[in-house]
Design a protein around this motif. Structure first.
Motif, PDB file in Angstrom:
ATOM      1  N   LEU A 139       0.868  -1.180   0.000  1.00  0.00           N
ATOM      2  CA  LEU A 139       0.000   0.000   0.000  1.00  0.00           C
ATOM      3  C   LEU A 139       0.901   1.224   0.000  1.00  0.00           C
ATOM      4  CD1 LEU A 139      -2.364  -0.954   2.970  1.00  0.00           C
ATOM      5  CD2 LEU A 139      -2.934  -1.065   0.534  1.00  0.00           C
ATOM      6  N   ASP A 140       0.477   2.257  -0.699  1.00  0.00           N
ATOM      7  CA  ASP A 140       1.122   3.554  -0.571  1.00  0.00           C
ATOM      8  C   ASP A 140       0.173   4.445   0.204  1.00  0.00           C
ATOM      9  OD1 ASP A 140       3.316   2.706  -2.008  1.00  0.00           O
ATOM     10  OD2 ASP A 140       2.674   3.645  -3.886  1.00  0.00           O
ATOM     11  N   ILE A 141       0.730   5.186   1.142  1.00  0.00           N
ATOM     12  CA  ILE A 141      -0.049   6.061   2.012  1.00  0.00           C
ATOM     13  C   ILE A 141       0.499   7.469   1.881  1.00  0.00           C
ATOM     14  CG2 ILE A 141      -0.619   6.571   4.428  1.00  0.00           C
ATOM     15  CD1 ILE A 141      -0.414   3.527   4.943  1.00  0.00           C
ATOM     16  N   ARG A 142      -0.428   8.422   1.728  1.00  0.00           N
ATOM     17  CA  ARG A 142      -0.014   9.826   1.619  1.00  0.00           C
ATOM     18  C   ARG A 142       0.916  10.185   2.770  1.00  0.00           C
ATOM     19  NH1 ARG A 142      -4.641  13.105   0.529  1.00  0.00           N
ATOM     20  NH2 ARG A 142      -4.015  12.877  -1.627  1.00  0.00           N
ATOM     21  N   MET A 143       1.929  10.950   2.436  1.00  0.00           N
ATOM     22  CA  MET A 143       2.927  11.358   3.423  1.00  0.00           C
ATOM     23  C   MET A 143       2.260  12.150   4.537  1.00  0.00           C
ATOM     24  SD  MET A 143       6.173  11.096   4.059  1.00  0.00           S
ATOM     25  CE  MET A 143       7.006  10.816   2.512  1.00  0.00           C
ATOM     26  N   PRO A 144       2.463  11.713   5.796  1.00  0.00           N
ATOM     27  CA  PRO A 144       1.898  12.471   6.918  1.00  0.00           C
ATOM     28  C   PRO A 144       2.636  13.806   7.091  1.00  0.00           C
ATOM     29  CG  PRO A 144       2.844  10.360   7.640  1.00  0.00           C
ATOM     30  CD  PRO A 144       3.145  10.517   6.195  1.00  0.00           C
ATOM     31  N   PRO A 145       2.017  14.733   7.784  1.00  0.00           N
ATOM     32  CA  PRO A 145       2.691  16.008   8.061  1.00  0.00           C
ATOM     33  C   PRO A 145       4.003  15.759   8.809  1.00  0.00           C
ATOM     34  CG  PRO A 145       0.382  16.096   8.728  1.00  0.00           C
ATOM     35  CD  PRO A 145       0.678  14.684   8.373  1.00  0.00           C
ATOM     36  N   ALA A 146       4.982  16.602   8.554  1.00  0.00           N
ATOM     37  CA  ALA A 146       6.311  16.428   9.148  1.00  0.00           C
ATOM     38  C   ALA A 146       6.255  16.291  10.663  1.00  0.00           C
ATOM     39  CB  ALA A 146       7.215  17.593   8.748  1.00  0.00           C
ATOM     40  N   ALA A 147       5.369  17.047  11.312  1.00  0.00           N
ATOM     41  CA  ALA A 147       5.296  17.036  12.780  1.00  0.00           C
ATOM     42  C   ALA A 147       4.916  15.671  13.343  1.00  0.00           C
ATOM     43  CB  ALA A 147       4.307  18.093  13.267  1.00  0.00           C
ATOM     44  N   SER A 148       4.150  14.866  12.590  1.00  0.00           N
ATOM     45  CA  SER A 148       3.721  13.570  13.102  1.00  0.00           C
ATOM     46  C   SER A 148       4.312  12.383  12.327  1.00  0.00           C
ATOM     47  CB  SER A 148       2.198  13.481  13.093  1.00  0.00           C
ATOM     48  OG  SER A 148       1.701  13.614  11.780  1.00  0.00           O
ATOM     49  N   ARG A 149       5.189  12.657  11.387  1.00  0.00           N
ATOM     50  CA  ARG A 149       5.696  11.603  10.495  1.00  0.00           C
ATOM     51  C   ARG A 149       6.353  10.449  11.243  1.00  0.00           C
ATOM     52  NH1 ARG A 149       8.405  14.412   6.101  1.00  0.00           N
ATOM     53  NH2 ARG A 149       6.251  14.971   5.749  1.00  0.00           N
ATOM     54  N   GLN A 150       7.244  10.750  12.180  1.00  0.00           N
ATOM     55  CA  GLN A 150       7.943   9.679  12.900  1.00  0.00           C
ATOM     56  C   GLN A 150       6.969   8.806  13.680  1.00  0.00           C
ATOM     57  OE1 GLN A 150      11.018  11.747  15.135  1.00  0.00           O
ATOM     58  NE2 GLN A 150      12.566  10.857  13.781  1.00  0.00           N
ATOM     59  N   ALA A 151       5.981   9.409  14.320  1.00  0.00           N
ATOM     60  CA  ALA A 151       5.007   8.643  15.100  1.00  0.00           C
ATOM     61  C   ALA A 151       4.128   7.785  14.189  1.00  0.00           C
ATOM     62  CB  ALA A 151       4.139   9.581  15.942  1.00  0.00           C
ATOM     63  N   VAL A 152       3.749   8.315  13.035  1.00  0.00           N
ATOM     64  CA  VAL A 152       2.935   7.547  12.089  1.00  0.00           C
ATOM     65  C   VAL A 152       3.737   6.362  11.563  1.00  0.00           C
ATOM     66  CG1 VAL A 152       1.822   7.604   9.813  1.00  0.00           C
ATOM     67  CG2 VAL A 152       1.433   9.471  11.443  1.00  0.00           C
ATOM     68  N   VAL A 153       4.978   6.602  11.166  1.00  0.00           N
ATOM     69  CA  VAL A 153       5.829   5.516  10.660  1.00  0.00           C
ATOM     70  C   VAL A 153       6.015   4.455  11.742  1.00  0.00           C
ATOM     71  CG1 VAL A 153       8.175   4.926   9.892  1.00  0.00           C
ATOM     72  CG2 VAL A 153       6.989   6.888   8.895  1.00  0.00           C
ATOM     73  N   ALA A 154       6.230   4.867  12.982  1.00  0.00           N
ATOM     74  CA  ALA A 154       6.402   3.902  14.070  1.00  0.00           C
ATOM     75  C   ALA A 154       5.136   3.073  14.282  1.00  0.00           C
ATOM     76  CB  ALA A 154       6.793   4.624  15.363  1.00  0.00           C
ATOM     77  N   ALA A 155       3.976   3.712  14.227  1.00  0.00           N
ATOM     78  CA  ALA A 155       2.712   2.979  14.415  1.00  0.00           C
ATOM     79  C   ALA A 155       2.499   1.969  13.292  1.00  0.00           C
ATOM     80  CB  ALA A 155       1.533   3.959  14.484  1.00  0.00           C
ATOM     81  N   ILE A 156       2.886   2.327  12.090  1.00  0.00           N
ATOM     82  CA  ILE A 156       2.773   1.391  10.969  1.00  0.00           C
ATOM     83  C   ILE A 156       3.789   0.270  11.125  1.00  0.00           C
ATOM     84  CG2 ILE A 156       3.101   1.126   8.474  1.00  0.00           C
ATOM     85  CD1 ILE A 156       1.945   3.986   8.186  1.00  0.00           C
ATOM     86  N   ARG A 157       5.027   0.631  11.398  1.00  0.00           N
ATOM     87  CA  ARG A 157       6.109  -0.358  11.510  1.00  0.00           C
ATOM     88  C   ARG A 157       5.824  -1.372  12.619  1.00  0.00           C
ATOM     89  NH1 ARG A 157      10.585   2.930  12.041  1.00  0.00           N
ATOM     90  NH2 ARG A 157      10.757   2.986   9.799  1.00  0.00           N
ATOM     91  N   ASP A 158       5.186  -0.947  13.697  1.00  0.00           N
ATOM     92  CA  ASP A 158       4.919  -1.831  14.826  1.00  0.00           C
ATOM     93  C   ASP A 158       3.737  -2.763  14.601  1.00  0.00           C
ATOM     94  OD1 ASP A 158       7.030  -0.655  16.124  1.00  0.00           O
ATOM     95  OD2 ASP A 158       5.796   0.638  17.403  1.00  0.00           O
ATOM     96  N   ASN A 159       3.008  -2.576  13.507  1.00  0.00           N
ATOM     97  CA  ASN A 159       1.840  -3.407  13.237  1.00  0.00           C
ATOM     98  C   ASN A 159       2.289  -4.777  12.738  1.00  0.00           C
ATOM     99  OD1 ASN A 159      -0.490  -4.525  11.680  1.00  0.00           O
ATOM    100  ND2 ASN A 159      -1.427  -2.655  12.488  1.00  0.00           N
TER     101      ASN A 159
END
Length: 177
Positions: A139-159
């Motif tokens: 899946l490709d997901i629209r890039m999250p805003p810079a302020a929350s990018r690391q947290a979004v990537v971590a939540a995805i990676r931890d799934n």
């Protein structure tokens, strides 16, 4: 969907729309996205995990691709000199060669994409899939805003559904197990 959720979407387009095979999508998506019911369930699970951890609602920009859609995506990347790294370099080189020969022959975009799609179809016929998008495992997901990018990537990676997540030019590329 909670109206207070940050989607990264332009105003007026944050309403989840049905995706092929599943009318209960909890994420938003770009028009024409092809997702099987299994991929839709995976995207829903990622959306729920990301939203719970960060408040960000995911927007899927790409799902399953046949050879013609994969060719169009690769054409755009090659034209922009921003092609992601493919694990199967031999398969990539075949597609890139079709692109380059089309350019040398003076062909337009549609003819070059068609040439590339034929190469991709021959690869599929041999059991070679250059991208997990072609096997319904990306899946490709629209890039999250810079302020929350690391947290979004971590939540995805931890799934547990996710094998890997990478940051590409304007989106996150999620490889599913």
């Amino acid at each position: 969907m909670d109206a207070a959720v940050t989607t990264g979407e332009p105003t007026g387009s944050a309403t989840p729309r049905p995706v092929a095979g599943d009318a209960a999508s909890r994420f938003t998506s770009s028009p024409g996205i092809d997702l099987t019911p299994a991929a839709t369930r995976s995207a829903n699970a990622l959306h729920d995990a990301v939203q719970s951890a960060t408040g960000y609602a995911i927007h899927v920009t790409s799902g399953r691709r046949g050879p013609d859609r994969q060719a169009a995506a690769m054409y755009g990347n090659l034209a922009d000199n921003s092609s992601p790294r493919y694990a199967n370099q031999a398969a990539f080189n075949e597609v890139r060669d079709a692109y380059l020969s089309g350019k040398r022959d003076g062909l337009g975009r549609a003819a070059i994409v068609d040439r590339m799609a034929k190469v991709l179809q021959r690869q599929v016929d041999r059991g070679v899939l250059i991208s997990r998008h072609m096997s319904d495992r990306a899946l490709d997901i629209r890039m999250p805003p810079a302020a929350s990018r690391q947290a979004v990537v971590a939540a995805i990676r931890d799934n547990p559904l996710v094998q890997s997540v990478g940051i590409e030019d304007d989106h996150l590329h999620v490889q599913l197990r």
